[in-house]
Scaffold this motif. Structure first.
Motif, PDB file in Angstrom:
ATOM      1  N   LEU A 224       0.837  -1.206   0.000  1.00 38.30           N
ATOM      2  CA  LEU A 224       0.000   0.000   0.000  1.00 38.30           C
ATOM      3  C   LEU A 224       0.869   1.252   0.000  1.00 38.30           C
ATOM      4  N   VAL A 225       1.897   1.248   0.830  1.00 42.92           N
ATOM      5  CA  VAL A 225       2.797   2.404   0.894  1.00 42.92           C
ATOM      6  C   VAL A 225       3.573   2.530  -0.409  1.00 42.92           C
ATOM      7  N   ARG A 226       3.920   1.411  -1.013  1.00 43.16           N
ATOM      8  CA  ARG A 226       4.602   1.455  -2.310  1.00 43.16           C
ATOM      9  C   ARG A 226       3.727   2.147  -3.354  1.00 43.16           C
ATOM     10  N   GLY A 227       2.417   1.911  -3.285  1.00 48.74           N
ATOM     11  CA  GLY A 227       1.504   2.580  -4.197  1.00 48.74           C
ATOM     12  C   GLY A 227       1.480   4.081  -4.005  1.00 48.74           C
ATOM     13  N   VAL A 228       1.552   4.535  -2.742  1.00 46.52           N
ATOM     14  CA  VAL A 228       1.614   5.969  -2.468  1.00 46.52           C
ATOM     15  C   VAL A 228       2.870   6.569  -3.086  1.00 46.52           C
ATOM     16  N   ARG A 229       3.981   5.853  -2.952  1.00 48.86           N
ATOM     17  CA  ARG A 229       5.253   6.343  -3.498  1.00 48.86           C
ATOM     18  C   ARG A 229       5.225   6.385  -5.033  1.00 48.86           C
ATOM     19  N   ASP A 230       4.734   5.304  -5.623  1.00 49.83           N
ATOM     20  CA  ASP A 230       4.832   5.160  -7.067  1.00 49.83           C
ATOM     21  C   ASP A 230       3.808   5.997  -7.830  1.00 49.83           C
ATOM     22  N   HIS A 231       2.624   6.176  -7.238  1.00 48.30           N
ATOM     23  CA  HIS A 231       1.534   6.804  -7.983  1.00 48.30           C
ATOM     24  C   HIS A 231       1.081   8.141  -7.403  1.00 48.30           C
ATOM     25  N   GLY A 232       1.547   8.458  -6.192  1.00 52.33           N
ATOM     26  CA  GLY A 232       1.222   9.755  -5.624  1.00 52.33           C
ATOM     27  C   GLY A 232      -0.191   9.887  -5.109  1.00 52.33           C
ATOM     28  N   TRP A 233      -0.899   8.758  -4.971  1.00 56.29           N
ATOM     29  CA  TRP A 233      -2.254   8.845  -4.442  1.00 56.29           C
ATOM     30  C   TRP A 233      -2.215   8.882  -2.917  1.00 56.29           C
ATOM     31  N   PRO A 234      -2.949   9.794  -2.290  1.00 50.51           N
ATOM     32  CA  PRO A 234      -3.008   9.777  -0.823  1.00 50.51           C
ATOM     33  C   PRO A 234      -3.720   8.521  -0.323  1.00 50.51           C
ATOM     34  N   LEU A 235      -3.369   8.107   0.882  1.00 51.43           N
ATOM     35  CA  LEU A 235      -3.936   6.903   1.481  1.00 51.43           C
ATOM     36  C   LEU A 235      -4.162   7.136   2.963  1.00 51.43           C
ATOM     37  N   VAL A 236      -5.315   6.717   3.459  1.00 59.76           N
ATOM     38  CA  VAL A 236      -5.618   6.721   4.891  1.00 59.76           C
ATOM     39  C   VAL A 236      -5.552   5.289   5.392  1.00 59.76           C
ATOM     40  N   VAL A 237      -4.671   5.030   6.364  1.00 61.00           N
ATOM     41  CA  VAL A 237      -4.595   3.715   7.001  1.00 61.00           C
ATOM     42  C   VAL A 237      -5.135   3.856   8.417  1.00 61.00           C
ATOM     43  N   GLU A 238      -6.125   3.061   8.735  1.00 62.20           N
ATOM     44  CA  GLU A 238      -6.766   3.111  10.054  1.00 62.20           C
ATOM     45  C   GLU A 238      -6.380   1.874  10.860  1.00 62.20           C
ATOM     46  N   PHE A 239      -5.708   2.098  11.965  1.00 58.32           N
ATOM     47  CA  PHE A 239      -5.271   1.014  12.840  1.00 58.32           C
ATOM     48  C   PHE A 239      -6.247   0.891  14.009  1.00 58.32           C
ATOM     49  N   GLU A 240      -6.810  -0.278  14.186  1.00 63.73           N
ATOM     50  CA  GLU A 240      -7.582  -0.535  15.401  1.00 63.73           C
ATOM     51  C   GLU A 240      -6.592  -0.847  16.511  1.00 63.73           C
ATOM     52  N   THR A 241      -6.552   0.009  17.523  1.00 63.04           N
ATOM     53  CA  THR A 241      -5.563  -0.158  18.582  1.00 63.04           C
ATOM     54  C   THR A 241      -6.199   0.170  19.925  1.00 63.04           C
ATOM     55  N   TYR A 242      -5.442   0.031  20.980  1.00 64.07           N
ATOM     56  CA  TYR A 242      -5.967   0.200  22.335  1.00 64.07           C
ATOM     57  C   TYR A 242      -4.975   0.986  23.175  1.00 64.07           C
ATOM     58  N   ARG A 243      -5.488   1.967  23.877  1.00 65.44           N
ATOM     59  CA  ARG A 243      -4.660   2.789  24.760  1.00 65.44           C
ATOM     60  C   ARG A 243      -4.669   2.173  26.153  1.00 65.44           C
ATOM     61  N   LEU A 244      -3.524   1.671  26.591  1.00 64.54           N
ATOM     62  CA  LEU A 244      -3.452   1.045  27.907  1.00 64.54           C
ATOM     63  C   LEU A 244      -3.430   2.067  29.033  1.00 64.54           C
ATOM     64  N   GLY A 245      -2.691   3.141  28.842  1.00 62.07           N
ATOM     65  CA  GLY A 245      -2.508   4.118  29.900  1.00 62.07           C
ATOM     66  C   GLY A 245      -3.565   5.203  29.897  1.00 62.07           C
ATOM     67  N   PRO A 246      -3.407   6.172  30.782  1.00 61.54           N
ATOM     68  CA  PRO A 246      -4.326   7.306  30.831  1.00 61.54           C
ATOM     69  C   PRO A 246      -4.144   8.210  29.621  1.00 61.54           C
ATOM     70  N   HIS A 247      -5.033   9.196  29.478  1.00 60.49           N
ATOM     71  CA  HIS A 247      -4.876  10.152  28.380  1.00 60.49           C
ATOM     72  C   HIS A 247      -3.521  10.837  28.476  1.00 60.49           C
ATOM     73  N   SER A 248      -3.228  11.399  29.646  1.00 65.27           N
ATOM     74  CA  SER A 248      -1.897  11.948  29.888  1.00 65.27           C
ATOM     75  C   SER A 248      -1.307  11.202  31.073  1.00 65.27           C
ATOM     76  N   LYS A 249      -0.829  11.891  32.067  1.00 65.12           N
ATOM     77  CA  LYS A 249      -0.089  11.155  33.094  1.00 65.12           C
ATOM     78  C   LYS A 249      -0.958  10.537  34.173  1.00 65.12           C
ATOM     79  N   GLY A 250      -2.227  10.925  34.261  1.00 65.92           N
ATOM     80  CA  GLY A 250      -3.012  10.339  35.342  1.00 65.92           C
ATOM     81  C   GLY A 250      -4.510  10.524  35.228  1.00 65.92           C
ATOM     82  N   ASP A 251      -5.001  10.998  34.090  1.00 67.16           N
ATOM     83  CA  ASP A 251      -6.424  11.327  33.959  1.00 67.16           C
ATOM     84  C   ASP A 251      -7.155  10.261  33.153  1.00 67.16           C
ATOM     85  N   ASP A 252      -7.378   9.112  33.764  1.00 68.96           N
ATOM     86  CA  ASP A 252      -8.070   8.010  33.082  1.00 68.96           C
ATOM     87  C   ASP A 252      -9.488   7.911  33.621  1.00 68.96           C
ATOM     88  N   THR A 253     -10.452   8.243  32.767  1.00 68.20           N
ATOM     89  CA  THR A 253     -11.854   8.245  33.182  1.00 68.20           C
ATOM     90  C   THR A 253     -12.612   7.023  32.678  1.00 68.20           C
TER      91      THR A 253
END
Length: 308
Positions: A224-253
């Motif tokens: 997919l990234v090779r296609g961006v390089r070769d053809h110049g088309w923009p690409l959005v890659v969406e990663f499903e991921t998980y935040r283990l820690g708080p938003h910043s140093k201690g504010d996890d609601t």
């Protein structure tokens, strides 16, 4: 024509020693920051990427030194995956000698070579489009990669940037780390529709992946990234991921159930089970490395900065 795809969850896990070392170095670096805050050794704030380290590590060999990388407020892993420089980054965050930006950038605002991070949501998107346009004209084959979160899709600059990127056909790679929560607001309560449909509105290609496996993720992204390089088309890659820690140093609601869900999807115990003793040996090595670096940086004098 826009194509939206979704990858299956990876099965058996395998990992090279360099990737494993980078993953665990970032994990222990981020844990150490939270410990330093608890001990009163750090000031201000910081946003860790705990749980999301696999994304920049997978991108480590997909991107090149010629590419411009634009990071965000949760960007320590992006920097460390690219440069393997925990000494310079920790000194920067602590304002000590040896800081990568003389201590004036802190946790969120880092400039080094073709890497830039900022704490302003969405600010890097139009800048990345401009850089991608420059690269298309002067350095064919190079691209601009910009990391954003799902919450950043509430910023108008994202849509203006996608519009320009598609109209101008520039090599822009938008990396969306979708962890399901924007600071303290669940994405489901603040985002109508999907990121795929939003990309489709601008005729921008979209790829979604849910795998936590670094090697599987890299194999998905490489063509997919090779296609961006070769053809110049923009690409959005969406990663499903998980935040283990708080938003910043201690504010996890988040609720206990949401935190437990994130922990169940953490790559750390999965690789520990799959790799066994090799994992535990590398884990101890990287834990000791970060502990040594931390002791050294704590003993350094404050950094100084002079305008050139």
């Amino acid at each position: 024509m826009t194509v939206t795809t979704e990858a299956p969850q990876a099965g058996e896990l395998s990992l090279s020693n360099p990737d494993l070392a980078r993953l665990l170095m970032i994990r222990h670096f981020e844990r150490t920051l939270l410990e330093l805050f608890d001990r009163g050794e750090l000031n201000g704030t910081t946003h860790t990427c705990l749980g999301q380290e696999n994304i920049p590590v997978a991108l480590r060999t997909v991107l090149t030194d010629r590419d411009h990388v634009f990071s965000n407020h949760r960007g320590h892993g992006h920097y460390l995956a690219r440069f393997d420089d925990p000494e310079g980054l920790l000194a920067e965050i602590m304002g000590r000698q040896g800081a990568v930006c003389s201590g004036v950038g802190g946790s969120q605002h880092i400039l080094r070579d073709r890497y830039l991070s900022t704490g302003v949501q969405g600010q890097s998107m139009p800048v990345a489009v401009g850089v991608a346009l420059h690269l298309r004209r002067t350095e064919p084959g190079a691209l601009a990669a910009v990391h954003i979160g799902d919450g950043t899709w509430g910023e108008g600059a994202v849509y203006e940037a996608l519009n320009m990127a598609r109209l101008w056909r520039v090599p822009l790679l938008v990396l969306v780390e979708h962890n399901g929560i924007a600071q303290s607001t669940p994405t489901s309560t603040q985002m109508a529709g999907t990121i795929a449909d939003r990309a489709l509105a601008f005729d921008v290609a979209h790829h979604r992946t849910a795998t936590q496996d670094v090697e599987a993720l890299r194999a998905e992204l490489a063509p997919l990234v090779r296609g961006v390089r070769d053809h110049g088309w923009p690409l959005v890659v969406e990663f499903e991921t998980y935040r283990l820690g708080p938003h910043s140093k201690g504010d996890d609601t988040r609720s206990a159930e949401d935190i437990a869900l994130a922990r169940r999807n953490d790559w750390y115990p999965r690789y520990a089970e799959a790799l066994g003793e090799r994992f535990h040996a590398m884990d101890a090595l990287q834990r000791a490395r970060i502990a040594t670096i931390t002791e050294d940086v704590l003993a350094r004098p404050l950094s100084t900065w002079e305008a050139e």
